[in-house]
Design an enzyme around this catalytic site. Sequence first.
Site, mmCIF file in Angstrom:
data_model
loop_
_atom_site.group_PDB
_atom_site.id
_atom_site.type_symbol
_atom_site.label_atom_id
_atom_site.label_comp_id
_atom_site.label_asym_id
_atom_site.label_seq_id
_atom_site.Cartn_x
_atom_site.Cartn_y
_atom_site.Cartn_z
ATOM 1 N N HIS A 155 0.854 -1.198 0.000
ATOM 2 C CA HIS A 155 0.000 0.000 0.000
ATOM 3 C C HIS A 155 0.885 1.243 0.000
ATOM 4 C CE1 HIS A 155 -3.921 1.950 1.712
ATOM 5 N NE2 HIS A 155 -3.239 2.807 0.957
ATOM 6 N N HIS A 195 1.244 4.997 -2.367
ATOM 7 C CA HIS A 195 0.735 5.852 -3.456
ATOM 8 C C HIS A 195 1.850 6.582 -4.198
ATOM 9 C CE1 HIS A 195 -3.419 5.311 -2.191
ATOM 10 N NE2 HIS A 195 -3.017 5.521 -0.953
ATOM 11 N N GLU A 217 -7.331 1.410 -4.373
ATOM 12 C CA GLU A 217 -7.973 1.891 -3.146
ATOM 13 C C GLU A 217 -9.137 2.789 -3.560
ATOM 14 O OE1 GLU A 217 -6.851 3.734 1.224
ATOM 15 O OE2 GLU A 217 -5.569 4.185 -0.477
ATOM 16 N N ALA A 264 -8.789 10.954 3.179
ATOM 17 C CA ALA A 264 -8.267 11.861 2.160
ATOM 18 C C ALA A 264 -8.666 11.441 0.750
ATOM 19 C CB ALA A 264 -6.747 11.944 2.279
ATOM 20 N N HIS A 287 -0.562 7.762 12.802
ATOM 21 C CA HIS A 287 -1.812 7.054 12.519
ATOM 22 C C HIS A 287 -2.281 6.185 13.683
ATOM 23 C CE1 HIS A 287 -1.048 8.214 8.337
ATOM 24 N NE2 HIS A 287 -2.297 7.893 8.083
ATOM 25 N N ASP A 332 1.617 3.550 3.151
ATOM 26 C CA ASP A 332 0.567 4.458 2.675
ATOM 27 C C ASP A 332 1.203 5.793 2.272
ATOM 28 O OD1 ASP A 332 -1.952 5.301 1.945
ATOM 29 O OD2 ASP A 332 -2.674 5.666 3.985
#
Length: 384
Positions: free
Chosen positions: A60, A62, A131, A142, A250, A273
């Site tokens: 995961h 981006h 996702e 977000a 987080h 992430d």
Amino acid sequence: MRKILLGNIILRDSIIEHGYVEIEGDKIVSVGEGKKYKGKDAELFDFSNLYISPGFIDVHIHGSFGRDVIDGESESLEIISQFIAKHGTTGFLPTIVTAPLKDMRKSVENIENFIERKNFNGAKILGIHLEGPFLNAKYKGAQREDCLLPPKIEYLEELISENLKLMTIAPEIEGSFDIIRYLSKRNVKISAGHTDATAEIIEHAISLGLSHVTHLFNGMRPLHHRDPGIIGVSLINDQLSVEIIADGYHLADHILTLVTKVKPKEKVILITDAIEAAGLPDGDYELSKQKVIVKNGKATLENGTLAGSSLTLNKAVKNMVERAKLDIKDAVFMASYSPAKLLGLENKGSIEVGKDADITVFDKNFDVAFTMVEGTIVYRKSLK
């Protein structure tokens, strides 16, 4: 030429101090104690004071270093791949954020083309993680609400790919069960995320094929003692693997410890992430055309909502050791073997004879000195 690496070898359940790993071509051919060096046809790498670890796998992520997967550009994938390799990641799933359907499709096609090239100078793309866009606006985090779509096969067919390995959906939304059935038949792992699912809905989704949870605790119905919801089920049902973002923002340290005490380690997967801000200084960035502000490494939208992270996997491993008080071999396990198992990659995730030579070498501060992907050295820290 054979390669022999000397150092402290992190195995799945133990550490060999002053051991060796022998590599021939793209495979590990021998692992053991002591120094092993035979003949002149072997290249020797002495990492005596360092840890030799299986390569990390990020399911995961981006973006990194100023680029995002949603850019839909080959150069972006190259930059991300090379950057994360410098931080110990040898394989990853480029993760496509919720965006206009045409942009998501462009990103899928870009990844497909990049995989077909089969030449890389960094971490290897192991597939695609979608996702969205079938997420719940209530827990969108977000993700762009204007780009969320109802779960329909016709939309999914715009995004489907033989390289799709993981998809995050909100199973409580009408139509999601059809999506789960569709993906299950194609051996795609289905994850619950950005969701308001109750315990009952999650249990039914599991019976249909759902097996994973996206960034546990974040972007989902909270845990309550009379309403356990997705979090309660995730903690006690070991049919589900869970992602955790160990960046210090987080999840509180106690929650990191809780998850690792309750879940088997093969069901806990460290992720970053990460967004385009990873590897860059504090400042203003973007996530799917939304402004992201990074301060002290914490990434948020203008309204304060967490927006991915600036984390790297070597730092995630470090945080699990220092914050969750995890043994180093278990923290490494959650960044290597656990994600490999999720993806069904039996040839990756650990240092064992016959497995791919995906290797990460790091010091006691978890700074990476050397990264190898399938026998090819993709990063070696220059000596000053």
